[in-house]
Write a protein that holds these residues in place. Structure first.
Motif, PDB file in Angstrom:
ATOM      1  N   SER A  67      -3.322  -2.606  82.579  1.00 49.36           N
ATOM      2  CA  SER A  67      -2.564  -1.393  82.888  1.00 49.36           C
ATOM      3  C   SER A  67      -2.089  -0.728  81.598  1.00 49.36           C
ATOM      4  O   SER A  67      -1.955  -1.361  80.560  1.00 49.36           O
ATOM      5  N   PHE A  68      -1.853   0.565  81.706  1.00 46.90           N
ATOM      6  CA  PHE A  68      -1.391   1.316  80.552  1.00 46.90           C
ATOM      7  C   PHE A  68       0.125   1.285  80.478  1.00 46.90           C
ATOM      8  O   PHE A  68       0.813   1.354  81.489  1.00 46.90           O
ATOM      9  N   SER A  69       0.652   1.209  79.263  1.00 49.89           N
ATOM     10  CA  SER A  69       2.099   1.252  79.083  1.00 49.89           C
ATOM     11  C   SER A  69       2.529   2.707  78.937  1.00 49.89           C
ATOM     12  O   SER A  69       1.714   3.625  78.912  1.00 49.89           O
ATOM     13  N   TRP A 110       3.615   4.125  76.344  1.00 48.60           N
ATOM     14  CA  TRP A 110       3.147   4.669  75.072  1.00 48.60           C
ATOM     15  C   TRP A 110       1.721   5.203  75.190  1.00 48.60           C
ATOM     16  O   TRP A 110       1.395   6.233  74.604  1.00 48.60           O
ATOM     17  N   HIS A 111       0.902   4.534  75.960  1.00 51.14           N
ATOM     18  CA  HIS A 111      -0.459   5.029  76.181  1.00 51.14           C
ATOM     19  C   HIS A 111      -0.429   6.391  76.872  1.00 51.14           C
ATOM     20  O   HIS A 111      -1.160   7.314  76.508  1.00 51.14           O
ATOM     21  N   TRP A 112       0.419   6.517  77.911  1.00 54.16           N
ATOM     22  CA  TRP A 112       0.510   7.783  78.643  1.00 54.16           C
ATOM     23  C   TRP A 112       1.075   8.895  77.762  1.00 54.16           C
ATOM     24  O   TRP A 112       0.647  10.053  77.870  1.00 54.16           O
ATOM     25  N   ILE A 139       0.710   9.176  74.495  1.00 52.05           N
ATOM     26  CA  ILE A 139      -0.353   9.570  73.568  1.00 52.05           C
ATOM     27  C   ILE A 139      -1.376  10.452  74.278  1.00 52.05           C
ATOM     28  O   ILE A 139      -1.822  11.470  73.740  1.00 52.05           O
ATOM     29  N   VAL A 140      -1.736  10.106  75.512  1.00 55.59           N
ATOM     30  CA  VAL A 140      -2.672  10.923  76.288  1.00 55.59           C
ATOM     31  C   VAL A 140      -2.073  12.301  76.537  1.00 55.59           C
ATOM     32  O   VAL A 140      -2.752  13.327  76.398  1.00 55.59           O
TER      33      VAL A 140
END
Length: 81
Positions: A3-5, A7-9, A11-12
């Motif tokens: 799953s994405f954290s 921080w990933h979202w 950055i996206v």
């Protein structure tokens, strides 16, 4: 890794804002909101039909026959006039 954290979202989201720009994203959001509102209004208008004009009811089908339809037989009608 599955799953994405947060921080990933983030950055996206930052990449999407850099690619499209805030003005274009605002226009897309406005268009999408208008489309959703139009869809909801259409669904609200469609659900408030009276039963006499409902084409699915057999009584409405018999009452709405024209002279050209006199040769057809309505098998679901209970009584013909």
């Amino acid at each position: 890794m599955g799953s994405f954290s947060i921080w990933h979202w983030l950055i996206v989201l930052l990449i999407v804002v850099l690619v499209f720009g805030t003005k274009k994203l605002k226009n897309i959001g406005t268009d999408l909101g208008g489309a959703v509102k139009g869809f909801k209004d259409g669904m609200k208008d469609g659900s408030t039909s009276d039963p006499a004009s409902d084409p699915a009811s057999p009584a409405g089908q018999v009452a709405n026959q024209t002279s050209a339809d006199k040769t057809t037989i309505d098998v679901e009608a209970k009584q013909k006039n």
